[in-house]
Design a protein around this motif. Structure first.
Motif, PDB file in Angstrom:
ATOM      1  N   LYS A 116       0.812  -1.222   0.000  1.00 22.79           N
ATOM      2  CA  LYS A 116       0.000   0.000   0.000  1.00 22.79           C
ATOM      3  C   LYS A 116       0.847   1.273   0.000  1.00 22.79           C
ATOM      4  CE  LYS A 116      -4.061  -2.126   2.104  1.00 22.79           C
ATOM      5  NZ  LYS A 116      -5.086  -2.039   3.159  1.00 22.79           N
ATOM      6  N   ASN A 117       1.970   1.236  -0.692  1.00 24.34           N
ATOM      7  CA  ASN A 117       2.797   2.434  -0.829  1.00 24.34           C
ATOM      8  C   ASN A 117       3.577   2.336  -2.131  1.00 24.34           C
ATOM      9  OD1 ASN A 117       5.934   1.782  -0.118  1.00 24.34           O
ATOM     10  ND2 ASN A 117       4.569   0.439   1.063  1.00 24.34           N
ATOM     11  N   GLY A 118       3.932   3.497  -2.679  1.00 26.20           N
ATOM     12  CA  GLY A 118       4.677   3.515  -3.925  1.00 26.20           C
ATOM     13  C   GLY A 118       4.703   4.906  -4.515  1.00 26.20           C
ATOM     14  N   TYR A 119       5.269   5.015  -5.720  1.00 25.07           N
ATOM     15  CA  TYR A 119       5.308   6.308  -6.405  1.00 25.07           C
ATOM     16  C   TYR A 119       4.486   6.216  -7.687  1.00 25.07           C
ATOM     17  CZ  TYR A 119       9.371   3.938  -8.543  1.00 25.07           C
ATOM     18  OH  TYR A 119      10.207   3.042  -9.152  1.00 25.07           O
ATOM     19  N   CYS A 120       4.745   7.082  -8.647  1.00 20.52           N
ATOM     20  CA  CYS A 120       3.862   7.196  -9.805  1.00 20.52           C
ATOM     21  C   CYS A 120       3.724   5.892 -10.581  1.00 20.52           C
ATOM     22  CB  CYS A 120       4.339   8.323 -10.729  1.00 20.52           C
ATOM     23  SG  CYS A 120       6.017   8.094 -11.391  1.00 20.52           S
ATOM     24  N   VAL A 121       4.771   5.093 -10.653  1.00 20.99           N
ATOM     25  CA  VAL A 121       4.715   3.843 -11.420  1.00 20.99           C
ATOM     26  C   VAL A 121       3.676   2.896 -10.831  1.00 20.99           C
ATOM     27  CG1 VAL A 121       6.025   1.820 -12.144  1.00 20.99           C
ATOM     28  CG2 VAL A 121       7.099   4.065 -12.156  1.00 20.99           C
ATOM     29  N   GLN A 122       3.700   2.728  -9.519  1.00 19.84           N
ATOM     30  CA  GLN A 122       2.755   1.832  -8.879  1.00 19.84           C
ATOM     31  C   GLN A 122       1.323   2.354  -8.979  1.00 19.84           C
ATOM     32  OE1 GLN A 122       5.725   2.654  -7.707  1.00 19.84           O
ATOM     33  NE2 GLN A 122       6.699   0.923  -6.681  1.00 19.84           N
ATOM     34  N   PHE A 123       1.139   3.657  -8.743  1.00 20.95           N
ATOM     35  CA  PHE A 123      -0.202   4.235  -8.818  1.00 20.95           C
ATOM     36  C   PHE A 123      -0.777   4.109 -10.230  1.00 20.95           C
ATOM     37  CE2 PHE A 123       0.972   6.132  -4.799  1.00 20.95           C
ATOM     38  CZ  PHE A 123      -0.233   6.324  -4.134  1.00 20.95           C
ATOM     39  N   ALA A 124       0.021   4.437 -11.244  1.00 25.49           N
ATOM     40  CA  ALA A 124      -0.465   4.395 -12.618  1.00 25.49           C
ATOM     41  C   ALA A 124      -0.729   2.963 -13.085  1.00 25.49           C
ATOM     42  CB  ALA A 124       0.534   5.074 -13.546  1.00 25.49           C
ATOM     43  N   THR A 125       0.145   2.035 -12.715  1.00 27.13           N
ATOM     44  CA  THR A 125      -0.057   0.642 -13.105  1.00 27.13           C
ATOM     45  C   THR A 125      -1.334   0.093 -12.496  1.00 27.13           C
ATOM     46  OG1 THR A 125       2.344   0.312 -13.237  1.00 27.13           O
ATOM     47  CG2 THR A 125       0.975  -1.661 -13.138  1.00 27.13           C
ATOM     48  N   ALA A 126      -1.530   0.324 -11.201  1.00 25.44           N
ATOM     49  CA  ALA A 126      -2.749  -0.151 -10.542  1.00 25.44           C
ATOM     50  C   ALA A 126      -3.981   0.519 -11.133  1.00 25.44           C
ATOM     51  CB  ALA A 126      -2.670   0.116  -9.037  1.00 25.44           C
ATOM     52  N   GLY A 127      -3.894   1.816 -11.407  1.00 26.99           N
ATOM     53  CA  GLY A 127      -5.026   2.527 -11.986  1.00 26.99           C
ATOM     54  C   GLY A 127      -5.427   1.970 -13.335  1.00 26.99           C
ATOM     55  N   GLY A 145       8.523  31.727 -28.645  1.00 29.60           N
ATOM     56  CA  GLY A 145       7.822  30.869 -27.692  1.00 29.60           C
ATOM     57  C   GLY A 145       8.598  30.697 -26.399  1.00 29.60           C
ATOM     58  N   TYR A 146       8.496  29.503 -25.816  1.00 32.92           N
ATOM     59  CA  TYR A 146       9.119  29.219 -24.530  1.00 32.92           C
ATOM     60  C   TYR A 146       9.859  27.889 -24.597  1.00 32.92           C
ATOM     61  CZ  TYR A 146       6.119  32.910 -22.710  1.00 32.92           C
ATOM     62  OH  TYR A 146       5.502  34.118 -22.491  1.00 32.92           O
ATOM     63  N   VAL A 147      10.814  27.744 -23.690  1.00 35.42           N
ATOM     64  CA  VAL A 147      11.543  26.487 -23.563  1.00 35.42           C
ATOM     65  C   VAL A 147      11.487  26.037 -22.115  1.00 35.42           C
ATOM     66  CG1 VAL A 147      13.090  26.956 -25.490  1.00 35.42           C
ATOM     67  CG2 VAL A 147      13.742  27.677 -23.174  1.00 35.42           C
ATOM     68  N   SER A 148      11.667  24.741 -21.906  1.00 32.89           N
ATOM     69  CA  SER A 148      11.672  24.180 -20.565  1.00 32.89           C
ATOM     70  C   SER A 148      12.806  23.168 -20.456  1.00 32.89           C
ATOM     71  CB  SER A 148      10.339  23.498 -20.256  1.00 32.89           C
ATOM     72  OG  SER A 148      10.343  22.921 -18.969  1.00 32.89           O
ATOM     73  N   ASN A 149      13.537  23.233 -19.375  1.00 27.96           N
ATOM     74  CA  ASN A 149      14.616  22.289 -19.120  1.00 27.96           C
ATOM     75  C   ASN A 149      14.041  21.098 -18.363  1.00 27.96           C
ATOM     76  OD1 ASN A 149      17.132  21.113 -18.855  1.00 27.96           O
ATOM     77  ND2 ASN A 149      17.618  22.241 -16.974  1.00 27.96           N
ATOM     78  N   VAL A 150      13.899  19.961 -19.041  1.00 29.25           N
ATOM     79  CA  VAL A 150      13.287  18.770 -18.456  1.00 29.25           C
ATOM     80  C   VAL A 150      14.365  17.742 -18.156  1.00 29.25           C
ATOM     81  CG1 VAL A 150      11.620  16.923 -18.810  1.00 29.25           C
ATOM     82  CG2 VAL A 150      11.156  19.197 -19.728  1.00 29.25           C
ATOM     83  N   THR A 151      14.454  17.321 -16.904  1.00 27.92           N
ATOM     84  CA  THR A 151      15.456  16.356 -16.472  1.00 27.92           C
ATOM     85  C   THR A 151      14.776  15.096 -15.961  1.00 27.92           C
ATOM     86  OG1 THR A 151      15.520  17.123 -14.171  1.00 27.92           O
ATOM     87  CG2 THR A 151      16.885  18.312 -15.778  1.00 27.92           C
ATOM     88  N   ASP A 152      15.581  14.135 -15.508  1.00 23.75           N
ATOM     89  CA  ASP A 152      15.017  12.903 -14.959  1.00 23.75           C
ATOM     90  C   ASP A 152      14.155  13.163 -13.736  1.00 23.75           C
ATOM     91  OD1 ASP A 152      16.148  11.362 -16.884  1.00 23.75           O
ATOM     92  OD2 ASP A 152      17.858  10.696 -15.674  1.00 23.75           O
ATOM     93  N   ALA A 153      14.389  14.268 -13.046  1.00 24.58           N
ATOM     94  CA  ALA A 153      13.580  14.601 -11.872  1.00 24.58           C
ATOM     95  C   ALA A 153      12.124  14.849 -12.243  1.00 24.58           C
ATOM     96  CB  ALA A 153      14.152  15.820 -11.159  1.00 24.58           C
ATOM     97  N   GLU A 154      11.873  15.184 -13.524  1.00 22.43           N
ATOM     98  CA  GLU A 154      10.501  15.432 -13.979  1.00 22.43           C
ATOM     99  C   GLU A 154       9.840  14.193 -14.584  1.00 22.43           C
ATOM    100  OE1 GLU A 154      12.160  18.835 -12.872  1.00 22.43           O
ATOM    101  OE2 GLU A 154      12.929  18.052 -14.765  1.00 22.43           O
ATOM    102  N   ALA A 155      10.489  13.038 -14.479  1.00 24.92           N
ATOM    103  CA  ALA A 155       9.879  11.807 -15.000  1.00 24.92           C
ATOM    104  C   ALA A 155       8.589  11.505 -14.253  1.00 24.92           C
ATOM    105  CB  ALA A 155      10.855  10.639 -14.863  1.00 24.92           C
ATOM    106  N   HIS A 156       7.610  10.975 -14.972  1.00 23.93           N
ATOM    107  CA  HIS A 156       6.308  10.720 -14.354  1.00 23.93           C
ATOM    108  C   HIS A 156       5.585   9.608 -15.115  1.00 23.93           C
ATOM    109  CE1 HIS A 156       2.865  11.402 -11.913  1.00 23.93           C
ATOM    110  NE2 HIS A 156       2.092  11.872 -12.887  1.00 23.93           N
ATOM    111  N   ALA A 157       4.571   9.034 -14.489  1.00 27.17           N
ATOM    112  CA  ALA A 157       3.733   8.012 -15.119  1.00 27.17           C
ATOM    113  C   ALA A 157       2.271   8.339 -14.860  1.00 27.17           C
ATOM    114  CB  ALA A 157       4.076   6.629 -14.570  1.00 27.17           C
ATOM    115  N   TRP A 158       1.423   8.047 -15.855  1.00 28.18           N
ATOM    116  CA  TRP A 158      -0.002   8.328 -15.719  1.00 28.18           C
ATOM    117  C   TRP A 158      -0.766   7.277 -16.523  1.00 28.18           C
ATOM    118  CZ3 TRP A 158       3.653  11.191 -18.162  1.00 28.18           C
ATOM    119  CH2 TRP A 158       3.546  11.371 -19.551  1.00 28.18           C
TER     120      TRP A 158
END
Length: 222
Positions: free
Chosen positions: A99-110, A139-152
């Motif tokens: 009953k605990n986890g991060y985005c990977v567990q939440f998204a997989t279960a969902g 326009g605009y630019v954004s610096n995206v790193t591994d810290a911004e990795a996510h799952a949905w």
């Protein structure tokens, strides 16, 4: 031309409903179905559209929202999951015992719980861009790193296509401003492990801190 387009839609939807987007691993199926029906007890009501017999879009929205809120209430977010054993029933462990986890567990279960309610769903991972700076008038630019990795999760809505749904508790709190879900407070236990919890075809290597979503960059399908 319209008839040809509708034929293409029907052919694609036959693939969606008859393919891997409705598959639940047998080792997790019993637990996933039980939790899905507990999360959305009204799952049998108003599922189908009376006009054409397809799944009602409102059914998909309500099921996804109910599941996300259920996970937020019953599972704790942490970047250092603990309490998992070495067998393959990762989703069942997330829902029943750890009953605990991060985005990977939440998204997989969902995704699995949506499938249990008859809704084609897929796990998606990528990145969340949270800050933007002007790009010399272009326009605009954004610096995206591994810290911004996510799952949905993406769920399929008949005659519309794939719709994104957020399943991770802290992200939901940032998204829902009027009726935020009940969320278990974040705490990180001292003795932790990092299980590789995902659908078999997805490679997730980062356990990121979650931030409010703005733009997603890449996605993969199971």
């Amino acid at each position: 031309a319209l008839n040809a387009k509708m034929d293409n839609v029907r052919e694609y939807e036959a693939t969606v409903y008859g393919g891997g987007y409705t598959y639940i691993p047998w080792i997790d199926e019993g637990s996933v179905r039980r939790h899905a029906e507990e999360a959305y007890p009204e799952y049998a009501e108003n599922k189908y559209n009376d006009l054409n017999g397809s799944v009602n879009p409102s059914y998909v929205y309500r099921a996804a929202d109910s599941i996300a809120r259920y996970l937020a209430k019953n599972c704790r977010y942490t970047v250092a999951p603990s309490g998992y054993t070495g067998d393959r029933a990762y989703v069942s462990q997330f829902l029943d015992t750890a009953k605990n986890g991060y985005c990977v567990q939440f998204a997989t279960a969902g995704a699995m719980m949506l499938r249990a309610l008859g809704i084609p769903a897929r796990y998606v991972d990528g990145y969340v861009a949270t800050s933007f700076i002007p790009n010399d008038g272009y326009g605009y630019v954004s610096n995206v790193t591994d810290a911004e990795a996510h799952a949905w999760v993406e769920a399929y809505i008949p005659y519309y296509g794939w719709m994104t749904f957020e399943m991770t508790a802290p992200m939901m709190s940032a998204i829902y401003s009027e009726t935020p879900p009940e969320v278990i407070p974040e705490t990180d236990p001292e003795d932790t492990t990092s299980p590789d919890v995902r659908e078999d075809t997805t490679d997730e290597t980062t356990a990121p801190p979650e931030t409010a979503p703005a733009v997603t960059e890449t996605e993969t399908e199971p």
